[in-house]
Design a protein around this motif. Sequence first.
Motif, PDB file in Angstrom:
ATOM      1  N   THR A 117       0.844  -1.186   0.000  1.00 41.95           N
ATOM      2  CA  THR A 117       0.000   0.000   0.000  1.00 41.95           C
ATOM      3  C   THR A 117       0.882   1.240   0.000  1.00 41.95           C
ATOM      4  O   THR A 117       1.743   1.398   0.871  1.00 41.95           O
ATOM      5  CB  THR A 117      -0.929   0.023   1.221  1.00 41.95           C
ATOM      6  N   LEU A 118       0.678   2.097  -0.981  1.00 43.68           N
ATOM      7  CA  LEU A 118       1.480   3.309  -1.116  1.00 43.68           C
ATOM      8  C   LEU A 118       0.906   4.431  -0.245  1.00 43.68           C
ATOM      9  O   LEU A 118      -0.166   4.291   0.335  1.00 43.68           O
ATOM     10  CB  LEU A 118       1.515   3.729  -2.585  1.00 43.68           C
ATOM     11  N   ILE A 167       1.363  16.804  -3.657  1.00 47.91           N
ATOM     12  CA  ILE A 167       1.348  15.344  -3.690  1.00 47.91           C
ATOM     13  C   ILE A 167       2.772  14.840  -3.469  1.00 47.91           C
ATOM     14  O   ILE A 167       3.691  15.208  -4.199  1.00 47.91           O
ATOM     15  CB  ILE A 167       0.817  14.818  -5.031  1.00 47.91           C
ATOM     16  N   LYS A 168       2.932  14.003  -2.486  1.00 48.06           N
ATOM     17  CA  LYS A 168       4.251  13.439  -2.180  1.00 48.06           C
ATOM     18  C   LYS A 168       4.528  12.251  -3.101  1.00 48.06           C
ATOM     19  O   LYS A 168       3.606  11.513  -3.456  1.00 48.06           O
ATOM     20  CB  LYS A 168       4.284  12.992  -0.711  1.00 48.06           C
ATOM     21  N   PRO A 169       5.793  12.036  -3.505  1.00 47.94           N
ATOM     22  CA  PRO A 169       6.099  10.849  -4.319  1.00 47.94           C
ATOM     23  C   PRO A 169       5.668   9.579  -3.600  1.00 47.94           C
ATOM     24  O   PRO A 169       5.903   9.434  -2.397  1.00 47.94           O
ATOM     25  CB  PRO A 169       7.630  10.906  -4.468  1.00 47.94           C
ATOM     26  N   VAL A 170       5.058   8.665  -4.355  1.00 45.18           N
ATOM     27  CA  VAL A 170       4.627   7.407  -3.727  1.00 45.18           C
ATOM     28  C   VAL A 170       5.771   6.403  -3.638  1.00 45.18           C
ATOM     29  O   VAL A 170       5.770   5.540  -2.767  1.00 45.18           O
ATOM     30  CB  VAL A 170       3.427   6.768  -4.453  1.00 45.18           C
ATOM     31  N   LEU A 171       6.741   6.522  -4.571  1.00 40.57           N
ATOM     32  CA  LEU A 171       7.881   5.601  -4.507  1.00 40.57           C
ATOM     33  C   LEU A 171       9.078   6.163  -5.252  1.00 40.57           C
ATOM     34  O   LEU A 171       8.966   7.108  -6.028  1.00 40.57           O
ATOM     35  CB  LEU A 171       7.517   4.207  -5.034  1.00 40.57           C
ATOM     36  N   ASP A 212      16.675   4.186   3.979  1.00 38.59           N
ATOM     37  CA  ASP A 212      16.204   4.634   5.294  1.00 38.59           C
ATOM     38  C   ASP A 212      15.409   5.933   5.185  1.00 38.59           C
ATOM     39  O   ASP A 212      14.373   6.104   5.847  1.00 38.59           O
ATOM     40  CB  ASP A 212      17.382   4.827   6.250  1.00 38.59           C
ATOM     41  N   PHE A 213      15.886   6.858   4.353  1.00 37.84           N
ATOM     42  CA  PHE A 213      15.201   8.137   4.189  1.00 37.84           C
ATOM     43  C   PHE A 213      13.818   7.928   3.575  1.00 37.84           C
ATOM     44  O   PHE A 213      12.837   8.527   4.018  1.00 37.84           O
ATOM     45  CB  PHE A 213      16.035   9.082   3.323  1.00 37.84           C
ATOM     46  N   CYS A 214      13.756   7.089   2.557  1.00 38.75           N
ATOM     47  CA  CYS A 214      12.469   6.832   1.906  1.00 38.75           C
ATOM     48  C   CYS A 214      11.487   6.170   2.866  1.00 38.75           C
ATOM     49  O   CYS A 214      10.311   6.565   2.940  1.00 38.75           O
ATOM     50  CB  CYS A 214      12.666   5.970   0.664  1.00 38.75           C
ATOM     51  N   ASN A 239       9.991   8.556   5.264  1.00 35.33           N
ATOM     52  CA  ASN A 239       9.036   9.475   4.657  1.00 35.33           C
ATOM     53  C   ASN A 239       7.913   8.759   3.900  1.00 35.33           C
ATOM     54  O   ASN A 239       7.221   9.373   3.090  1.00 35.33           O
ATOM     55  CB  ASN A 239       9.767  10.441   3.730  1.00 35.33           C
ATOM     56  N   GLU A 240       7.738   7.473   4.178  1.00 39.78           N
ATOM     57  CA  GLU A 240       6.653   6.668   3.598  1.00 39.78           C
ATOM     58  C   GLU A 240       6.686   6.669   2.076  1.00 39.78           C
ATOM     59  O   GLU A 240       5.652   6.754   1.412  1.00 39.78           O
ATOM     60  CB  GLU A 240       5.287   7.157   4.100  1.00 39.78           C
ATOM     61  N   ILE A 241       7.888   6.578   1.521  1.00 44.32           N
ATOM     62  CA  ILE A 241       8.081   6.477   0.076  1.00 44.32           C
ATOM     63  C   ILE A 241       8.549   5.055  -0.207  1.00 44.32           C
ATOM     64  O   ILE A 241       9.601   4.633   0.282  1.00 44.32           O
ATOM     65  CB  ILE A 241       9.121   7.503  -0.423  1.00 44.32           C
ATOM     66  N   ALA A 242       7.759   4.301  -0.939  1.00 44.87           N
ATOM     67  CA  ALA A 242       8.101   2.903  -1.225  1.00 44.87           C
ATOM     68  C   ALA A 242       9.331   2.833  -2.132  1.00 44.87           C
ATOM     69  O   ALA A 242       9.721   3.816  -2.767  1.00 44.87           O
ATOM     70  CB  ALA A 242       6.918   2.197  -1.866  1.00 44.87           C
TER      71      ALA A 242
END
Length: 291
Positions: free
Chosen positions: A10-11, A173-177, A193-195, A198-201
């Motif tokens: 889930t993104l 809109i934040k990048p999803v991945l 780790d950074f992604c 920040n909930e970036i897949a």
Amino acid sequence: MPPTKIPFITLNNKTKIPQLGFGTYLIPASKAHELIYKACKQGYRHFDTAAITKNEVEVSGGIVKFIKEEAKQTGSSFDEIRKQFYYTTKLWNDDCTSHEAATKGIDTCLQKAGELQYIDLLLIHSPLMGPKNRIATWSAMQDYDTSKVRSIGISNFGVKHIEQLLFWDGLKIKPVLNQIEISPWVMRQGIVDFCKKNEIALEAYSPLTHAKKLADPELVDIAKKNGISPTEVLLKWSVQKGFIPLPKSTSTEHMASNFNIFNHKLSEEDILKLSHPEAHQPTGWECTECD
């Protein structure tokens, strides 16, 4: 339907993406249509292409051919079966020079998606166009019709590039991945780790190292121990790390065997033995440190 149930991730926009995709880099247009059709028949539902690969029309066409056949055979509608598929493409640097240029680039990608009707995920292919144009491109992407481009993300971005987007005061809109090369020999722990923070897949392209590491002694030993192939070990490593691997194959046998990764699990000992966080051995493009 897929021979094995593929899990979804889930993104951050609450959409779901299959945790196994099919990469199409370097697949010539002359072969892509039939190869993608065969991959659909083998069970793949997640396909990754790009403007620079010059095979978008053929990739989408192969998917459409399968959907139409499946609709006819099952009595389902085209739209119902289309929902089972996840189609990703990317804007190339030439389309990322302004808001207007990016919008035109998206229009072109959408035209090449053809009867698929929409793009599930659109990515900026690289950060190489520079800070100003990255923002202009992202502005165009987040302003585009969300019924035609469902999710947006990035590829080959390093931490400083992602920070620029996240700290931009125009961000809606934040990048999803972030799609980057990841394998046991290029783990990019700082970016990972950074992604995750920040909930970036994370999608892992070239998860099989372009076959350069398939004879690695530790990899071969782990494969023998588990009774699977080195390829399956690498894909399973990626999945257990929480990534979305994008293997490419021209062999229907290999296409099918890739699904085996969801039928077994590597031990934590195997994962640790295979992981080389100190290494940095990319097998392809490297631009995560550019300005």
